[in-house]
Design a protein around this motif. Sequence first.
Motif, PDB file in Angstrom:
ATOM      1  N   PRO A 106       0.832  -1.208   0.000  1.00 45.03           N
ATOM      2  CA  PRO A 106       0.000   0.000   0.000  1.00 45.03           C
ATOM      3  C   PRO A 106       0.865   1.257   0.000  1.00 45.03           C
ATOM      4  O   PRO A 106       2.050   1.226   0.362  1.00 45.03           O
ATOM      5  N   ARG A 107       0.264   2.388  -0.378  1.00 46.51           N
ATOM      6  CA  ARG A 107       1.006   3.640  -0.507  1.00 46.51           C
ATOM      7  C   ARG A 107       0.463   4.703   0.447  1.00 46.51           C
ATOM      8  O   ARG A 107      -0.702   4.682   0.831  1.00 46.51           O
TER       9      ARG A 107
ATOM     10  N   ASP B  75       3.873  -1.673   5.888  1.00 49.08           N
ATOM     11  CA  ASP B  75       2.868  -2.569   5.312  1.00 49.08           C
ATOM     12  C   ASP B  75       3.436  -3.305   4.094  1.00 49.08           C
ATOM     13  O   ASP B  75       2.716  -3.646   3.165  1.00 49.08           O
ATOM     14  N   TYR B  76       4.731  -3.555   4.122  1.00 46.47           N
ATOM     15  CA  TYR B  76       5.407  -4.176   2.987  1.00 46.47           C
ATOM     16  C   TYR B  76       4.732  -5.489   2.576  1.00 46.47           C
ATOM     17  O   TYR B  76       4.538  -6.381   3.407  1.00 46.47           O
TER      18      TYR B  76
ATOM     19  N   LEU C 133      10.150 -14.944   0.394  1.00 47.51           N
ATOM     20  CA  LEU C 133       8.762 -14.551   0.622  1.00 47.51           C
ATOM     21  C   LEU C 133       8.165 -15.261   1.838  1.00 47.51           C
ATOM     22  O   LEU C 133       7.385 -14.666   2.589  1.00 47.51           O
ATOM     23  N   ARG C 134       8.560 -16.499   2.044  1.00 43.52           N
ATOM     24  CA  ARG C 134       8.028 -17.248   3.182  1.00 43.52           C
ATOM     25  C   ARG C 134       8.624 -16.775   4.508  1.00 43.52           C
ATOM     26  O   ARG C 134       8.162 -17.167   5.576  1.00 43.52           O
ATOM     27  N   SER C 135       9.648 -15.917   4.425  1.00 47.23           N
ATOM     28  CA  SER C 135      10.271 -15.392   5.644  1.00 47.23           C
ATOM     29  C   SER C 135       9.852 -13.966   5.961  1.00 47.23           C
ATOM     30  O   SER C 135      10.268 -13.418   6.977  1.00 47.23           O
ATOM     31  N   THR C 136       9.051 -13.350   5.103  1.00 49.64           N
ATOM     32  CA  THR C 136       8.689 -11.950   5.316  1.00 49.64           C
ATOM     33  C   THR C 136       7.834 -11.785   6.560  1.00 49.64           C
ATOM     34  O   THR C 136       7.179 -12.724   7.017  1.00 49.64           O
ATOM     35  N   GLU C 137       7.829 -10.573   7.085  1.00 48.23           N
ATOM     36  CA  GLU C 137       7.038 -10.259   8.270  1.00 48.23           C
ATOM     37  C   GLU C 137       5.555 -10.430   7.954  1.00 48.23           C
ATOM     38  O   GLU C 137       5.038  -9.843   7.005  1.00 48.23           O
ATOM     39  N   PRO C 138       4.824 -11.247   8.723  1.00 49.05           N
ATOM     40  CA  PRO C 138       3.398 -11.427   8.433  1.00 49.05           C
ATOM     41  C   PRO C 138       2.620 -10.141   8.655  1.00 49.05           C
ATOM     42  O   PRO C 138       2.889  -9.388   9.578  1.00 49.05           O
TER      43      PRO C 138
END
Length: 441
Positions: A215-216, A226-227, A299-304
């Motif tokens: 989001p921007r 909100d990455y 991607l599976r390690s990104t912050e939920p």
Amino acid sequence: MVSLKKTLACAAGAVGVVAAGFVSYKVMVPESTGPAAPVSGVPTGFSDDPIKRGKYLTQAADCEVCHTAQGDGTPFAGGRAFKLPFGTIYATNLTPDKETGIGNWTDEQFIRAVRNGVGSHGNLYPAMSYTSYTQLSTEDVLAIKTYLFSLQPVHHTPQPNSLSFPFNQRWGMKFWNLAFFHPRRFQPETAKGNEWNRGAYLATALGHCGECHTPRNIGFAMRSHDYLAGTEVQGWKAYNTTSDTTYGIGGWTEAQLEGYLSRGHAEGRSSASGPMAEVVEHSLQYLSPSDIHALTVYLRSTEPATGADKHIVTLRSDGMQASNALFPGGDAAADNARGKKLFEGDCAGCHQFNGTGRQTEYASLAGSHAVNDPSGTSLVQVILNGTTLTVKGRKQYMPGFGGAYSDADVAAVANYVLAHFGNKIGIVTAKKIGFARQTPE
């Protein structure tokens, strides 16, 4: 994982919104250029041929889609129109034609455009993803230039941008850059393994996934907190791709995610359509299996993150509901006779009533994001405009029904699909369909 090429709204407000706030922002977030990235965008053991290396990087960066006019446009010759509420931006010619392309550009000029957003006519609009490409190594940027200069020159001048004042004032982008652009090279995390760092470089610098899936803020810059949490991109949903198990891809198996990235289909989950189908077709399918796996690891390690669309709840890999949020009791499709009739006549032959798909697995609907989103945003786009995806020489195609269906018909069948396959109460209206028909592609 769709490129900023589709959002383009980030160019809006660049002149007026950020001028007042850039000073305080710069104090909080100091600029850092950093050393050159210690990684290469091509896989280990890849060909030493500089043109082949450059082609791989160009595909990973997804350059062709933006710089090719839709329809019968010549690849990289520019002319693709990005229609915005305040005007239209046309992609530039990237072939080595000396008059209308980049044939006279030096290495320094090319690097400046790609990594700093300054082209031959001044500041670029952030429709060009230099905000992510800034992380690229000099070696990789120049390899892309080598490949582009190997192409056949095409003498073609795209139409000039047609933007209303003040958005047609390129100098205004200097203020936007001061507030929101942070030139830097990719910095590996020493605590992470090589595979993770490679995936991070592919996703953030080359693939620039965040440009569409994040989001921007009010200045149309990515909201870092909100990455990858998901947003809307020109009428389509760019879904949550964080590791959140309910709203993101945290519940997907490794095989599902790798299948989706490499060929646009995740068994029991979703098939790529719209802008994401373009990314798979022109970029991701050409990545090596090791790079697809590295992307998956990252991607599976990104912050939920739950994101804004907390009502989009998909199914787990075992077919069970991941959450009870907004799941109505009973048969939510029972009272939609018009939608059921249209689905029976025009849709069931390919998708089947159990959503498994008949001729191709790409027609599967079970577990799809699109049929679990009560707003029906992407579902409506597919019904109206259809979608295509060619992977490994095999073309997947769904025709659009926008010319045959009224707005009320589209709303009816969309709400039926949402109820029948997602067990959701759809909120699609004929008014919304009328608006969607006007959304620029």
